[in-house]
Write a protein that holds these residues in place. Structure first.
Motif, PDB file in Angstrom:
ATOM      1  N   PHE A 117      16.453  -4.774  10.401  1.00  0.00           N
ATOM      2  CA  PHE A 117      16.289  -5.765   9.346  1.00  0.00           C
ATOM      3  C   PHE A 117      14.928  -5.617   8.661  1.00  0.00           C
ATOM      4  CE2 PHE A 117      14.731  -9.997   8.095  1.00  0.00           C
ATOM      5  CZ  PHE A 117      15.620 -10.252   7.064  1.00  0.00           C
ATOM      6  N   LEU A 118      13.873  -5.479   9.443  1.00  0.00           N
ATOM      7  CA  LEU A 118      12.539  -5.301   8.878  1.00  0.00           C
ATOM      8  C   LEU A 118      12.465  -4.019   8.048  1.00  0.00           C
ATOM      9  CD1 LEU A 118      10.381  -6.428  11.928  1.00  0.00           C
ATOM     10  CD2 LEU A 118      10.665  -7.660   9.765  1.00  0.00           C
ATOM     11  N   THR A 119      13.136  -2.997   8.487  1.00  0.00           N
ATOM     12  CA  THR A 119      13.166  -1.729   7.744  1.00  0.00           C
ATOM     13  C   THR A 119      13.796  -1.936   6.370  1.00  0.00           C
ATOM     14  OG1 THR A 119      13.265  -0.465   9.797  1.00  0.00           O
ATOM     15  CG2 THR A 119      14.049   0.633   7.794  1.00  0.00           C
ATOM     16  N   LEU A 120      14.916  -2.631   6.330  1.00  0.00           N
ATOM     17  CA  LEU A 120      15.588  -2.918   5.066  1.00  0.00           C
ATOM     18  C   LEU A 120      14.677  -3.723   4.144  1.00  0.00           C
ATOM     19  CD1 LEU A 120      19.218  -4.154   4.694  1.00  0.00           C
ATOM     20  CD2 LEU A 120      17.399  -5.234   3.433  1.00  0.00           C
ATOM     21  N   VAL A 121      14.043  -4.753   4.673  1.00  0.00           N
ATOM     22  CA  VAL A 121      13.145  -5.594   3.873  1.00  0.00           C
ATOM     23  C   VAL A 121      11.978  -4.757   3.347  1.00  0.00           C
ATOM     24  CG1 VAL A 121      11.559  -7.558   3.968  1.00  0.00           C
ATOM     25  CG2 VAL A 121      13.826  -7.739   5.005  1.00  0.00           C
ATOM     26  N   PHE A 122      11.462  -3.841   4.164  1.00  0.00           N
ATOM     27  CA  PHE A 122      10.365  -2.978   3.742  1.00  0.00           C
ATOM     28  C   PHE A 122      10.779  -2.079   2.574  1.00  0.00           C
ATOM     29  CE2 PHE A 122       8.333   1.194   3.903  1.00  0.00           C
ATOM     30  CZ  PHE A 122       6.997   0.836   3.740  1.00  0.00           C
ATOM     31  N   GLU A 170       9.631  -1.474  -3.347  1.00  0.00           N
ATOM     32  CA  GLU A 170      10.063  -1.396  -4.743  1.00  0.00           C
ATOM     33  C   GLU A 170       9.756  -2.701  -5.487  1.00  0.00           C
ATOM     34  OE1 GLU A 170      11.670   1.370  -6.166  1.00  0.00           O
ATOM     35  OE2 GLU A 170      11.375   2.453  -4.291  1.00  0.00           O
ATOM     36  N   GLY A 171       8.999  -3.595  -4.837  1.00  0.00           N
ATOM     37  CA  GLY A 171       8.599  -4.842  -5.480  1.00  0.00           C
ATOM     38  C   GLY A 171       9.647  -5.936  -5.432  1.00  0.00           C
ATOM     39  N   ILE A 172      10.595  -5.846  -4.510  1.00  0.00           N
ATOM     40  CA  ILE A 172      11.686  -6.823  -4.441  1.00  0.00           C
ATOM     41  C   ILE A 172      11.597  -7.626  -3.149  1.00  0.00           C
ATOM     42  CG2 ILE A 172      14.195  -7.089  -4.235  1.00  0.00           C
ATOM     43  CD1 ILE A 172      14.402  -4.589  -6.036  1.00  0.00           C
ATOM     44  N   ARG A 174       0.824  -1.219   0.000  1.00  0.00           N
ATOM     45  CA  ARG A 174       0.000   0.000   0.000  1.00  0.00           C
ATOM     46  C   ARG A 174       0.858   1.269   0.000  1.00  0.00           C
ATOM     47  NH1 ARG A 174      -0.630   2.418   4.997  1.00  0.00           N
ATOM     48  NH2 ARG A 174       0.026   1.165   6.782  1.00  0.00           N
ATOM     49  N   ASP A 175       2.182   1.091  -0.186  1.00  0.00           N
ATOM     50  CA  ASP A 175       3.134   2.193  -0.252  1.00  0.00           C
ATOM     51  C   ASP A 175       3.069   3.078   0.989  1.00  0.00           C
ATOM     52  OD1 ASP A 175       5.252   3.486  -1.488  1.00  0.00           O
ATOM     53  OD2 ASP A 175       3.954   4.903  -2.539  1.00  0.00           O
ATOM     54  N   HIS A 206      22.911  -9.864  -2.501  1.00  0.00           N
ATOM     55  CA  HIS A 206      21.659 -10.619  -2.358  1.00  0.00           C
ATOM     56  C   HIS A 206      20.701 -10.342  -3.510  1.00  0.00           C
ATOM     57  CE1 HIS A 206      22.002 -12.834   1.342  1.00  0.00           C
ATOM     58  NE2 HIS A 206      22.518 -11.780   1.952  1.00  0.00           N
ATOM     59  N   LEU A 207      20.612  -9.087  -3.952  1.00  0.00           N
ATOM     60  CA  LEU A 207      19.750  -8.764  -5.094  1.00  0.00           C
ATOM     61  C   LEU A 207      20.215  -9.493  -6.351  1.00  0.00           C
ATOM     62  CD1 LEU A 207      19.206  -4.931  -4.662  1.00  0.00           C
ATOM     63  CD2 LEU A 207      17.445  -6.682  -4.604  1.00  0.00           C
ATOM     64  N   THR A 208      21.514  -9.474  -6.585  1.00  0.00           N
ATOM     65  CA  THR A 208      22.083 -10.133  -7.762  1.00  0.00           C
ATOM     66  C   THR A 208      21.803 -11.634  -7.729  1.00  0.00           C
ATOM     67  OG1 THR A 208      23.806  -8.454  -7.947  1.00  0.00           O
ATOM     68  CG2 THR A 208      24.235 -10.567  -9.024  1.00  0.00           C
TER      69      THR A 208
END
Length: 169
Positions: A114-119, A124-126, A22-23, A157-159
């Motif tokens: 950690f939750l902040t980073l995941v958010f 951004e859909g990742i 919901r951004d 991790h993204l790569t």
């Protein structure tokens, strides 16, 4: 991690994903909402009211007037902004470290970071398919290279997530 803590973290992750979809605006109130489940408390945990210490007392996190507004201002910078384009990895790393070094709660700040980073990534859909580098690291407030190391770990991790997604089954 015990089963109760694991359930709390999973509940927080579900809320986080819904908030990202919901951004939602990343701020202390959102962190409190997740942190309530992480800590297993009836009420959202308050902003800490005393200085905090970490790493055997080597790091001190102060408290002062306006700390919540400063934290909210820093967390708001994690959103994509065309006027100030920063790479996603930099924004995610910065938000993670902001939570670490503002140290807003009496307990569970590493999990909140950690939750902040995941958010930030989820907004951004990742969704990462692994987080081992991100869950086993510690950063020092006085080490200028640590933000670059964290951004590099996020990029790794993204790569890997993208590589595995593109690989034939």
């Amino acid at each position: 991690m015990g089963p109760g803590r694991a359930r709390g973290l999973l509940t927080a992750l579900e809320l986080l994903r819904a908030d990202a979809a919901r951004d939602a605006r990343l701020d202390f109130g959102l962190l409190q909402r997740w942190q309530r489940h992480v800590l297993g408390t009836e009420e959202p945990p308050p902003l800490r009211s005393r200085p905090a210490f970490a790493k055997g007392g080597r790091e001190r996190y102060g408290i002062g007037p306006g700390i919540r507004a400063r934290l909210d201002s820093c967390l708001a910078e994690s959103a994509c902004d065309a006027a100030r384009p920063l790479p996603l990895t930099a924004r995610a790393a910065r938000a993670y470290l902001d939570v670490c070094f503002f140290h807003p709660f009496d307990d569970g700040n590493a999990r909140a970071a950690f939750l902040t980073l995941v958010f930030v990534l989820a907004r951004e859909g990742i969704a990462l398919d692994g987080v081992s580098l991100l869950r086993r690291i510690a950063f020092r407030a006085d080490e200028p290279r640590d933000p670059l190391v964290l951004a590099s770990y996020i990029d790794t991790h993204l790569t890997e997530t993208r590589r595995r997604a593109a690989a034939p089954a």
